[in-house]
Design a protein around this motif. Structure first.
Motif, PDB file in Angstrom:
ATOM      1  N   SER A   1      67.708  50.252 -10.654  1.00 42.88           N
ATOM      2  CA  SER A   1      68.433  50.600 -11.880  1.00 42.88           C
ATOM      3  C   SER A   1      68.008  49.636 -12.976  1.00 42.88           C
ATOM      4  CB  SER A   1      69.937  50.452 -11.663  1.00 42.88           C
ATOM      5  OG  SER A   1      70.347  51.118 -10.500  1.00 42.88           O
TER       6      SER A   1
ATOM      7  N   PHE B   1      73.648  60.198  -3.432  1.00 44.57           N
ATOM      8  CA  PHE B   1      74.176  58.842  -3.283  1.00 44.57           C
ATOM      9  C   PHE B   1      73.368  57.859  -4.139  1.00 44.57           C
ATOM     10  CE2 PHE B   1      73.781  54.638  -1.424  1.00 44.57           C
ATOM     11  CZ  PHE B   1      75.095  54.210  -1.509  1.00 44.57           C
ATOM     12  N   LEU B   2      72.049  57.923  -4.037  1.00 39.84           N
ATOM     13  CA  LEU B   2      71.205  56.982  -4.786  1.00 39.84           C
ATOM     14  C   LEU B   2      71.397  57.149  -6.293  1.00 39.84           C
ATOM     15  CD1 LEU B   2      67.950  57.173  -2.622  1.00 39.84           C
ATOM     16  CD2 LEU B   2      69.711  55.383  -2.602  1.00 39.84           C
TER      17      LEU B   2
ATOM     18  N   HIS C   1      75.003  55.843  -7.202  1.00 41.28           N
ATOM     19  CA  HIS C   1      74.972  54.386  -7.066  1.00 41.28           C
ATOM     20  C   HIS C   1      74.291  53.757  -8.292  1.00 41.28           C
ATOM     21  CE1 HIS C   1      74.710  50.583  -4.798  1.00 41.28           C
ATOM     22  NE2 HIS C   1      73.511  50.459  -5.338  1.00 41.28           N
ATOM     23  N   SER C   2      73.157  54.304  -8.640  1.00 40.98           N
ATOM     24  CA  SER C   2      72.388  53.760  -9.757  1.00 40.98           C
ATOM     25  C   SER C   2      73.084  54.004 -11.100  1.00 40.98           C
ATOM     26  CB  SER C   2      70.984  54.384  -9.755  1.00 40.98           C
ATOM     27  OG  SER C   2      70.079  53.564 -10.456  1.00 40.98           O
TER      28      SER C   2
ATOM     29  N   HIS D   1      75.529  51.376 -11.663  1.00 44.88           N
ATOM     30  CA  HIS D   1      74.851  50.165 -12.141  1.00 44.88           C
ATOM     31  C   HIS D   1      74.570  50.256 -13.644  1.00 44.88           C
ATOM     32  CE1 HIS D   1      74.295  47.712  -8.625  1.00 44.88           C
ATOM     33  NE2 HIS D   1      73.619  48.632  -7.964  1.00 44.88           N
TER      34      HIS D   1
ATOM     35  N   HIS E   1      77.419  45.317  -7.095  1.00 46.76           N
ATOM     36  CA  HIS E   1      77.941  45.082  -5.743  1.00 46.76           C
ATOM     37  C   HIS E   1      77.307  43.856  -5.102  1.00 46.76           C
ATOM     38  CE1 HIS E   1      74.129  46.490  -4.117  1.00 46.76           C
ATOM     39  NE2 HIS E   1      74.161  47.374  -5.094  1.00 46.76           N
TER      40      HIS E   1
ATOM     41  N   MET F   1      83.023  49.849  -6.309  1.00 50.30           N
ATOM     42  CA  MET F   1      81.822  50.655  -6.521  1.00 50.30           C
ATOM     43  C   MET F   1      81.670  51.683  -5.399  1.00 50.30           C
ATOM     44  SD  MET F   1      78.076  49.202  -7.455  1.00 50.30           S
ATOM     45  CE  MET F   1      76.694  50.288  -7.737  1.00 50.30           C
ATOM     46  N   ARG F   2      81.856  51.267  -4.161  1.00 53.59           N
ATOM     47  CA  ARG F   2      81.745  52.170  -3.006  1.00 53.59           C
ATOM     48  C   ARG F   2      82.788  53.289  -3.092  1.00 53.59           C
ATOM     49  NH1 ARG F   2      77.831  53.072  -0.392  1.00 53.59           N
ATOM     50  NH2 ARG F   2      77.511  50.998   0.412  1.00 53.59           N
TER      51      ARG F   2
ATOM     52  N   GLU G   1      81.647  55.763  -5.671  1.00 52.67           N
ATOM     53  CA  GLU G   1      80.530  56.556  -5.142  1.00 52.67           C
ATOM     54  C   GLU G   1      81.054  57.690  -4.276  1.00 52.67           C
ATOM     55  OE1 GLU G   1      77.496  52.719  -4.859  1.00 52.67           O
ATOM     56  OE2 GLU G   1      78.437  53.497  -3.045  1.00 52.67           O
ATOM     57  N   GLU G   2      81.930  57.351  -3.349  1.00 53.62           N
ATOM     58  CA  GLU G   2      82.448  58.365  -2.426  1.00 53.62           C
ATOM     59  C   GLU G   2      83.304  59.398  -3.148  1.00 53.62           C
ATOM     60  OE1 GLU G   2      81.274  58.955   0.440  1.00 53.62           O
ATOM     61  OE2 GLU G   2      80.091  57.121   0.497  1.00 53.62           O
TER      62      GLU G   2
END
Length: 168
Positions: free
Chosen positions: A73, A120-121, A124-125, A128, A134, A144-145, A148-149
């Motif tokens: 990122s 997911f990627l 996640h990015s 960021h 994280h 953050m997790r 994401e979920e």
């Protein structure tokens, strides 16, 4: 209210085939994160698909880590302040670089679909790019997790139980 989101996707790898629908999925992920975060205004994000060789070079150049990784990122903003595209007035959030080759191998390793891994990627990015981190662990990593979920569940891509591997 999100005004307009422009996700510019480039495929700079010839190692693996990108299935149809992945580009649309990446755009949906970007939109979902911005909606979850109640982002205001227009935004531009650049997403670049690369192979392991290119991402290894980038990881070494920008992070001094001489190995491939799944995603990098490059946020263009800091503390919620972003550069603005003078032509469109959109906030320039930054660049996401995904190794599609790595995504394929991780999807296989974790026992889920390539769509789930690419989503997911991307999510996640995107977090960021919006300032989440994280690396220090702790509460920030947990938050953050969870985000994401939450986004992946909204997109119908819940994780399966084999997603987390035991550290050896």
């Amino acid at each position: 209210m999100i005004d307009k989101i422009k996700v510019i996707i480039s495929d700079d790898q010839h190692t693996v085939k990108i299935p149809s629908g992945v580009r649309m999925l990446v755009r949906r992920c970007c939109n979902a994160v911005l909606k979850l975060e109640q982002f205001r205004g227009s935004a531009e994000i650049s997403v670049r698909f690369v192979d392991n060789e290119i991402i290894k070079e980038l990881n070494n150049t920008y992070r001094n880590i001489n190995s491939e990784t799944d995603v990098l990122s490059f946020p263009l903003g800091e503390n919620g302040v972003y550069d603005i595209n003078p032509d469109s007035g959109a906030y320039l959030l930054g660049d996401i670089v995904i190794s599609v080759e790595k995504a394929y191998s991780q999807a296989d390793e974790f026992g889920h679909s390539l769509d789930r891994e690419m989503a997911f990627l991307t999510v996640h990015s995107m977090l960021h790019l919006l300032g989440y981190d994280h690396v220090q662990g702790g509460l920030e990593a947990v938050r953050m997790r969870e985000k994401e979920e939450q986004v992946l569940s909204q997109l119908g891509l819940k994780r399966n139980e084999s997603y987390y591997m035991d550290e050896e």
